[in-house]
Design an enzyme around this catalytic site. Sequence first.
Site, mmCIF file in Angstrom:
data_model
loop_
_atom_site.group_PDB
_atom_site.id
_atom_site.type_symbol
_atom_site.label_atom_id
_atom_site.label_comp_id
_atom_site.label_asym_id
_atom_site.label_seq_id
_atom_site.Cartn_x
_atom_site.Cartn_y
_atom_site.Cartn_z
ATOM 1 N N GLY A 1 0.826 -1.200 0.000
ATOM 2 C CA GLY A 1 0.000 0.000 0.000
ATOM 3 C C GLY A 1 0.860 1.250 0.000
ATOM 4 O O GLY A 1 2.026 1.223 -0.397
ATOM 5 N N SER A 2 0.293 2.326 0.483
ATOM 6 C CA SER A 2 0.992 3.612 0.464
ATOM 7 C C SER A 2 2.085 3.672 1.527
ATOM 8 O O SER A 2 2.054 2.936 2.524
ATOM 9 C CB SER A 2 -0.002 4.749 0.702
ATOM 10 N N SER A 3 3.025 4.579 1.325
ATOM 11 C CA SER A 3 4.097 4.761 2.307
ATOM 12 C C SER A 3 3.548 5.278 3.633
ATOM 13 O O SER A 3 4.040 4.907 4.706
ATOM 14 C CB SER A 3 5.159 5.724 1.758
ATOM 15 N N GLY B 1 1.950 2.386 5.297
ATOM 16 C CA GLY B 1 3.016 1.437 5.577
ATOM 17 C C GLY B 1 3.850 1.827 6.785
ATOM 18 O O GLY B 1 4.304 0.964 7.545
ATOM 19 N N CYS C 1 2.666 -0.044 -8.837
ATOM 20 C CA CYS C 1 3.687 0.526 -7.949
ATOM 21 C C CYS C 1 4.979 0.755 -8.711
ATOM 22 O O CYS C 1 5.801 1.579 -8.317
ATOM 23 C CB CYS C 1 3.912 -0.363 -6.736
ATOM 24 N N GLU D 1 5.749 -3.350 1.095
ATOM 25 C CA GLU D 1 5.857 -3.004 -0.320
ATOM 26 C C GLU D 1 5.037 -1.734 -0.530
ATOM 27 O O GLU D 1 3.815 -1.780 -0.678
ATOM 28 C CB GLU D 1 5.322 -4.144 -1.193
#
Length: 561
Positions: free
Chosen positions: A292-294, A297, A348, A314
Amino acid sequence: MEAARACLERSAAAILFASKVGGQQTSDAAGARGAHEIRLPYDTQAALLGGYGSTMDFLKQLGITDLNSGAYDGEWITCSGATIESKSPATGEVIARVQQAGPAEYERCVKAAQAAQVKLMAMPAPARGELVRKVGNAIRDHKDALGRLITLEMGKIVQEGCGEVQEIIDICDFAVGQSRMMYGLSMHSERPGHAMREQYHPLGVVGIITAFNFPMAVWGWNSMLAWICGNSCIWKPAPAAPLTAIGLTNVVRPILEAEGLGALATLCFGSVDDVGEPMLHDKRLPLISFTGSSAVGRHVGQTVAGRFGKSILELGGNNAMIVMDDADLDLALPAILFGAVGTAGQRCTSTRRVFLHDKIADEVEARLIKAYADIKIGDPMEEGTLCGPLIDQASADAMQNAIAAIEAAGGKLLCGGGKADVPAKIAGGAYVVPALMRAENHYEMVQKETFAPLLYLIRIKDFDDAMAKHNDVPQGLSSAIFTMNMRTAERFLSAFGSDCGIANVNIGTSGAEIGGAFGGEKETGGGRESGSDAWRAYMRRQTNTINYSTELPLAQGITFG
């Protein structure tokens, strides 16, 4: 349309297995069972009919009903959570409904996964590999149906949907071989009559939280390796793609249930409060794999680390390609096009930035503008479509906001942007026109990932200028360079070159094979999935020292007593 018809025809043999796969049966806590009738709303059925035939065939084949349970623990569970509608991003129409798991179902799922893991752990690793082989064959038999379900619910074109399913098949094949090659080490001891070795053991239950853009493949990368390593899995799919998870579970569960191991593929689709956060805090899940998104994450990593658990992260990518003045432009241009426009820029690994050497920048810009004018935007189910819809209107709005921000910073829109003109039957989808912009790497918006077909063209003077800008972003997933100079290519791959987890030469940033470890650095999270030695993340390492002598010497020559 011929490709779509062929896609259905190739599914004909697999439909013979529909009696095993189709029609959810649910059980409540008391074990009562009842079959859901397969029925879809009339408006939905009408919306999903086209010249390529009724898509109802593959929905039935995969056991997708009007109302679906969101939890499976070896059998489908009657859920207590809220009911949500899954909509096709291509049309905005409702496909089906899913009842989410609540806290009680989550608890039941964890316990079932724990019990299944103990059984699997007792099996020799090659026997686990044989189980994965059978699962891979079942997925292979249903490849077209699963690929079309991805297209229907997520919006990527049919070719890419089927390609995603192929990734699962490939990792199954890889995992079968890997099940016989989970090597440890044998080491020499400094003490006479002693031996040392290193070996790996299963972790337990692996939590898998996936994103909408690859709603099946990421589960496959994780679960196939987790299974050969002796772990069970609990899968929380993305809120926008629950049906892909349900359909895939229906394909693999007959194989697992025949061995009494259905709960290896435990599915628990629920809200953040009822399922997501409990997974992060649950010590019974020693490993969480999150895609997913940073921003999210970071929360996942911190939360799991707070209980001394492990995580595979990831996260976001801001991927760049460098095109040098000696590049083969006939290779570089299609790589740029696929990297930026494939999956409507929602990979991504999608190409976000292209660094163009001053000597070839004008030519590349002109050729890209011409190529972008020929991109067919529209129904992802139709043959010839290259760019389907974004997942929702919020994503389309984010793209327009990014374009405005780049222009405000001094950038220039070269082509594209705005809402795409599509036929009335799909007007409910979030279709946009892929955009090209001149920009500078230091712009605030360029430093961020925009999940849409928006590509920034940035000019560079030489290789050193390119590398300084290339690495000057928070993310570090995928990168590429196009050059015919061996020295330039090797510099790009060296420790002084790309700081990304993936670095390619004369191929694009997108479309990684499963044989290599997949993942990135910096705010991409540092996790690795899929090939190479990524299997080690799903196991715990143990060092052994064996004394086969009649003495008890201590290490480092210590004498005690």
